[in-house]
Every structure is written in C-alpha cells, then in structure tokens.
Design a protein around this motif. Sequence first.
Motif, mmCIF file in Angstrom:
data_model
loop_
_atom_site.group_PDB
_atom_site.id
_atom_site.type_symbol
_atom_site.label_atom_id
_atom_site.label_comp_id
_atom_site.label_asym_id
_atom_site.label_seq_id
_atom_site.Cartn_x
_atom_site.Cartn_y
_atom_site.Cartn_z
ATOM 1 N N VAL A 1 0.995 -1.124 0.059
ATOM 2 C CA VAL A 1 0.004 0.046 -0.020
ATOM 3 C C VAL A 1 1.010 1.041 -0.037
ATOM 4 N N GLU A 2 0.847 1.923 -0.984
ATOM 5 C CA GLU A 2 1.457 3.007 -1.123
ATOM 6 C C GLU A 2 0.954 4.454 -1.756
ATOM 7 N N GLN A 3 1.263 5.430 -0.915
ATOM 8 C CA GLN A 3 0.912 6.813 -1.300
ATOM 9 C C GLN A 3 2.058 7.373 -2.463
ATOM 10 N N ASN A 4 3.232 7.005 -2.355
ATOM 11 C CA ASN A 4 4.278 7.481 -3.093
ATOM 12 C C ASN A 4 4.362 6.438 -4.581
ATOM 13 N N PHE A 5 3.877 7.263 -5.503
ATOM 14 C CA PHE A 5 3.526 6.316 -6.598
ATOM 15 C C PHE A 5 5.090 6.386 -7.305
ATOM 16 N N ARG A 6 5.867 7.073 -7.160
ATOM 17 C CA ARG A 6 7.138 7.123 -7.805
ATOM 18 C C ARG A 6 8.153 6.130 -7.199
ATOM 19 N N PHE A 7 7.781 5.801 -6.105
ATOM 20 C CA PHE A 7 8.307 4.591 -5.435
ATOM 21 C C PHE A 7 7.850 3.358 -5.798
ATOM 22 N N SER A 8 6.674 3.225 -5.895
ATOM 23 C CA SER A 8 5.957 1.821 -5.954
ATOM 24 C C SER A 8 5.759 1.461 -7.673
ATOM 25 N N ALA A 9 5.825 2.603 -8.444
ATOM 26 C CA ALA A 9 5.744 2.349 -9.933
ATOM 27 C C ALA A 9 6.667 1.270 -10.399
ATOM 28 N N PRO A 10 7.923 1.547 -10.394
ATOM 29 C CA PRO A 10 8.987 0.512 -10.998
ATOM 30 C C PRO A 10 8.968 -0.553 -10.161
ATOM 31 N N LEU A 11 8.666 -1.054 -9.194
ATOM 32 C CA LEU A 11 8.582 -2.076 -8.128
ATOM 33 C C LEU A 11 7.480 -3.166 -8.775
ATOM 34 N N ALA A 12 6.341 -2.730 -9.003
ATOM 35 C CA ALA A 12 5.197 -3.415 -9.011
ATOM 36 C C ALA A 12 5.173 -4.167 -10.210
ATOM 37 N N ASP A 13 4.671 -5.619 -10.282
ATOM 38 C CA ASP A 13 4.243 -6.246 -11.343
ATOM 39 C C ASP A 13 3.006 -6.080 -12.054
ATOM 40 N N ARG A 14 1.965 -5.641 -10.989
ATOM 41 C CA ARG A 14 0.667 -5.446 -11.152
ATOM 42 C C ARG A 14 0.030 -4.202 -10.171
ATOM 43 N N PHE A 15 -1.061 -3.426 -10.688
ATOM 44 C CA PHE A 15 -1.517 -2.564 -9.813
ATOM 45 C C PHE A 15 -3.029 -2.630 -9.663
ATOM 46 N N TYR A 16 -3.521 -2.276 -8.705
ATOM 47 C CA TYR A 16 -4.875 -2.019 -8.209
ATOM 48 C C TYR A 16 -5.387 -0.972 -7.631
ATOM 49 N N ILE A 17 -6.231 -0.075 -8.250
ATOM 50 C CA ILE A 17 -6.628 1.143 -7.851
ATOM 51 C C ILE A 17 -8.034 1.012 -7.019
ATOM 52 N N MET A 18 -7.775 1.552 -5.879
ATOM 53 C CA MET A 18 -9.096 1.673 -4.835
ATOM 54 C C MET A 18 -9.716 2.778 -4.933
#
Length: 234
Positions: A190-207
């Motif tokens: 769970v991340e508010q910092n999109f620039r941190f999480s964007a390169p790390l994730a294989d997939r994303f869910y938006i809530m």
Amino acid sequence: MARELLRIAGLNAWYGESHILHGVDLAVSEGEVVTLLGRNGAGRTTTLRAIVGLTGSRRGSIRIGETETIAMASHRIARLGIGYCPEERGIFASLTTQENLLLPPRIAEGGMPLDEIYAMFPNLAARAKSPGTRLSGGEQQMLALARILRTGAKLLLLDEISEGLAPVIVEKLAEVILALKRKGYTIVLVEQNFRFSAPLADRFYIMEHGRIVEGFAQGELTAKMGMLREFLGV
C-alpha cells in the motif's frame, strides 16, 4: 504460471458500524509485487488489515493458497506465512535493535538469519546495540520490515513503508523489495508514493470508496497514466 497465493472475493469489512470495504476482488500470484493505489480513505489499509483479521468483522472470501481464512483468528492466519508491516511500525523502544530482531516468533520455516538481515540492512548492523528510541525514522522502518523477515513469512503486506522518509532511505527500501522479490517473496504494497511503487510492482490495483475500480499490469502503466492522474492526481 505461478500459483495463486492470495485470492480475495466479495470482501466486505467493517469497523464497528462503519462499512469500509464493499466487495473487494483481487488476486496475487506467488513471487509477485502488487501495489494497491488510491487516495487516503480509499480502503487500502483496511484491505491489508482484513487479510490478517484485524478489522471488526469481515464477510466474503480470503484464500491463502488453498486455505479459506475469512473465519480464522489473526494468530492462525499469521501462521500460514503472512507478515504484516503496519504504518505505525510498532518498534519496542526499550529494546535494542538486535533484541527487537530476536523477539518475533517463528511462524513458518525459512526465517531470515541475523547475518543475512544485517547484510541486507547495514544500518541495522551498525545500530545493533542502540535502543529503539535512538533510531531514526528510516532505521525504524528498516527494523519493522526486518522483523517480519525473521518470522519465516513469505507473503508480506507492507503499509506505506516509504512515508515521510528521506530519499536515500526510500531508495534503499526499493532495493530491498527488489532483492526480496528475487528471493521468491510475495509482496502487497500500500503506497501513496507512486514514484516509489511504480518501478517495483508487477501489477497494480486502484481502490476508491472501498472497491477495486481498475487493475492492470506493469506493461500497461504508460497507457494508464491518464486514468491514474484522474484517480490519484499523479
């Protein structure tokens, strides 16, 4: 195809009379990094807490591997190999760094030994004898993450681990997450910092408003930026 490690279907969750989650559906495969995105109050933290049984009540289905956990107590859910790192960290201030690391119970085979922990987090090795009150915010976050690696958990639920930290610490945490992924860990961020999480994730869910409104893979990220700006303001 990697096996499905976490499957949530029709999940509703409450705190007292407050109905927070409204039919959440998501899946995470073994070895994936999956990020839950959304504005504050969207239900992301409640989703993590519901997985480990820390909401007031839950309805629907939460399967860990082949095991249905919706009616399980939290301590039994943890023993399926789940580690939860909450936003508040929960460091024992009166204990040293090393004592904090020696405290967690073993919930599954394969807990990370101290020497490997210290190789992954050199800051903690340097502060092994320092009490929790002497650690910086970044060091406390490293310690909170390192503690759950000691337990043997292979599914890690990480809540806002980059929040309020210096860029150099955030960069280090990103390196750690990628290293854990290479070791076969499964991670839900769970991340508010999109620039941190964007390169790390294989997939994303938006809530939004306690529901999943969109899910997409890393390869679709560029095409989804317009939608992300609409939902997140990134």
